[in-house]
Motif scaffolding. Sequence first.
Motif, mmCIF file in Angstrom:
data_model
loop_
_atom_site.group_PDB
_atom_site.id
_atom_site.type_symbol
_atom_site.label_atom_id
_atom_site.label_comp_id
_atom_site.label_asym_id
_atom_site.label_seq_id
_atom_site.Cartn_x
_atom_site.Cartn_y
_atom_site.Cartn_z
ATOM 1 N N GLU A 154 0.839 -1.210 0.000
ATOM 2 C CA GLU A 154 0.000 0.000 0.000
ATOM 3 C C GLU A 154 0.871 1.256 0.000
ATOM 4 N N LEU A 155 1.924 1.245 0.800
ATOM 5 C CA LEU A 155 2.816 2.396 0.855
ATOM 6 C C LEU A 155 3.541 2.595 -0.475
ATOM 7 N N ARG A 156 3.965 1.509 -1.082
ATOM 8 C CA ARG A 156 4.650 1.607 -2.374
ATOM 9 C C ARG A 156 3.712 2.136 -3.455
ATOM 10 N N ASP A 157 2.460 1.661 -3.455
ATOM 11 C CA ASP A 157 1.483 2.146 -4.438
ATOM 12 C C ASP A 157 1.187 3.636 -4.233
ATOM 13 N N LEU A 158 1.076 4.037 -2.975
ATOM 14 C CA LEU A 158 0.855 5.449 -2.680
ATOM 15 C C LEU A 158 2.031 6.291 -3.158
ATOM 16 N N GLN A 159 3.231 5.804 -2.913
ATOM 17 C CA GLN A 159 4.434 6.520 -3.327
ATOM 18 C C GLN A 159 4.484 6.665 -4.847
ATOM 19 N N LEU A 160 4.168 5.642 -5.571
ATOM 20 C CA LEU A 160 4.158 5.703 -7.043
ATOM 21 C C LEU A 160 3.089 6.670 -7.547
ATOM 22 N N ARG A 161 1.889 6.632 -6.903
ATOM 23 C CA ARG A 161 0.815 7.524 -7.329
ATOM 24 C C ARG A 161 1.197 8.997 -7.095
ATOM 25 N N VAL A 162 1.818 9.280 -5.956
ATOM 26 C CA VAL A 162 2.215 10.646 -5.654
ATOM 27 C C VAL A 162 3.317 11.106 -6.608
ATOM 28 N N ARG A 163 4.255 10.245 -6.910
ATOM 29 C CA ARG A 163 5.338 10.618 -7.831
ATOM 30 C C ARG A 163 4.828 10.904 -9.228
ATOM 31 N N THR A 164 3.838 10.152 -9.700
ATOM 32 C CA THR A 164 3.279 10.439 -11.034
ATOM 33 C C THR A 164 2.466 11.733 -11.006
ATOM 34 N N GLN A 173 3.176 14.304 -9.251
ATOM 35 C CA GLN A 173 4.132 15.401 -9.209
ATOM 36 C C GLN A 173 4.647 15.786 -10.590
ATOM 37 N N GLN A 174 4.385 15.018 -11.581
ATOM 38 C CA GLN A 174 4.825 15.333 -12.942
ATOM 39 C C GLN A 174 3.799 16.152 -13.711
ATOM 40 N N THR A 175 2.607 16.362 -13.143
ATOM 41 C CA THR A 175 1.560 17.112 -13.845
ATOM 42 C C THR A 175 1.806 18.612 -13.734
ATOM 43 N N PRO A 176 1.384 19.384 -14.729
ATOM 44 C CA PRO A 176 1.569 20.841 -14.674
ATOM 45 C C PRO A 176 0.792 21.500 -13.527
ATOM 46 N N GLU A 177 -0.400 20.944 -13.182
ATOM 47 C CA GLU A 177 -1.184 21.526 -12.092
ATOM 48 C C GLU A 177 -0.427 21.427 -10.780
ATOM 49 N N TRP A 178 0.195 20.289 -10.510
ATOM 50 C CA TRP A 178 0.946 20.108 -9.270
ATOM 51 C C TRP A 178 2.158 21.033 -9.242
ATOM 52 N N LYS A 179 2.830 21.162 -10.368
ATOM 53 C CA LYS A 179 4.013 22.022 -10.422
ATOM 54 C C LYS A 179 3.635 23.483 -10.184
ATOM 55 N N THR A 180 2.474 23.906 -10.666
ATOM 56 C CA THR A 180 2.012 25.271 -10.434
ATOM 57 C C THR A 180 1.737 25.503 -8.951
ATOM 58 N N ARG A 181 1.050 24.557 -8.310
ATOM 59 C CA ARG A 181 0.773 24.672 -6.878
ATOM 60 C C ARG A 181 2.065 24.665 -6.072
ATOM 61 N N TYR A 182 3.006 23.841 -6.463
ATOM 62 C CA TYR A 182 4.250 23.731 -5.707
ATOM 63 C C TYR A 182 5.122 24.978 -5.873
ATOM 64 N N ALA A 183 5.013 25.651 -6.996
ATOM 65 C CA ALA A 183 5.807 26.864 -7.213
ATOM 66 C C ALA A 183 5.470 27.922 -6.170
ATOM 67 N N VAL A 184 4.191 28.023 -5.804
ATOM 68 C CA VAL A 184 3.786 28.979 -4.775
ATOM 69 C C VAL A 184 4.395 28.577 -3.441
ATOM 70 N N ARG A 185 4.310 27.311 -3.120
ATOM 71 C CA ARG A 185 4.843 26.830 -1.842
ATOM 72 C C ARG A 185 6.353 27.033 -1.767
ATOM 73 N N SER A 186 7.051 26.726 -2.834
ATOM 74 C CA SER A 186 8.508 26.853 -2.796
ATOM 75 C C SER A 186 8.928 28.315 -2.674
ATOM 76 N N GLY A 187 8.128 29.224 -3.234
ATOM 77 C CA GLY A 187 8.433 30.639 -3.086
ATOM 78 C C GLY A 187 8.324 31.095 -1.646
ATOM 79 N N VAL A 188 7.293 30.610 -0.955
ATOM 80 C CA VAL A 188 7.116 30.962 0.457
ATOM 81 C C VAL A 188 8.219 30.336 1.294
ATOM 82 N N GLU A 189 8.519 29.087 1.041
ATOM 83 C CA GLU A 189 9.574 28.421 1.808
ATOM 84 C C GLU A 189 10.926 29.077 1.578
ATOM 85 N N GLY A 190 11.170 29.536 0.374
ATOM 86 C CA GLY A 190 12.430 30.220 0.091
ATOM 87 C C GLY A 190 12.544 31.527 0.849
ATOM 88 N N THR A 191 11.418 32.234 0.975
ATOM 89 C CA THR A 191 11.420 33.493 1.718
ATOM 90 C C THR A 191 11.691 33.245 3.196
#
Length: 112
Positions: free
Chosen positions: A7-17, A19-37
């Motif tokens: 179950e953990l391995r399947d969850l890990q694979l699902r999350v990794r795939t 993370q390759q979508t443009p929607e996820w990358k857009t959401r993460y860009a906001v988070r990384s900007g805040v974390e960088g600040t």
Amino acid sequence: MGFPPRELRDLQLRVRTEQQTPEWKTRYAVRSGVEGTVNEFAHGHGMRRCRCRGQGRAHIQHVLTAIAVNIERLSGLPPTEEAPTPRRPTAFQNYLDQRETPRPKSWRTLGS
């Protein structure tokens, strides 16, 4: 070396795939900007410890540090493409122009 449960391995694979979508990358860009600040404040400007005691004074230190960081960031920006609008001529400059008197680059050189 152990293997995670299926179950953990399947969850890990699902999350990794995901993370390759443009929607996820857009959401993460906001988070990384805040974390960088936050990281810049903590490590680059010594905000882990306040220089004074009291919540009010600590707040003032945080605000002034934020202003300094913003000035620092703005100074690194490239200049804008458009030229600034020129100032309107003063009444004295209009007077000189009406009489077709040439304007020297500096009035200080006239008295010497």
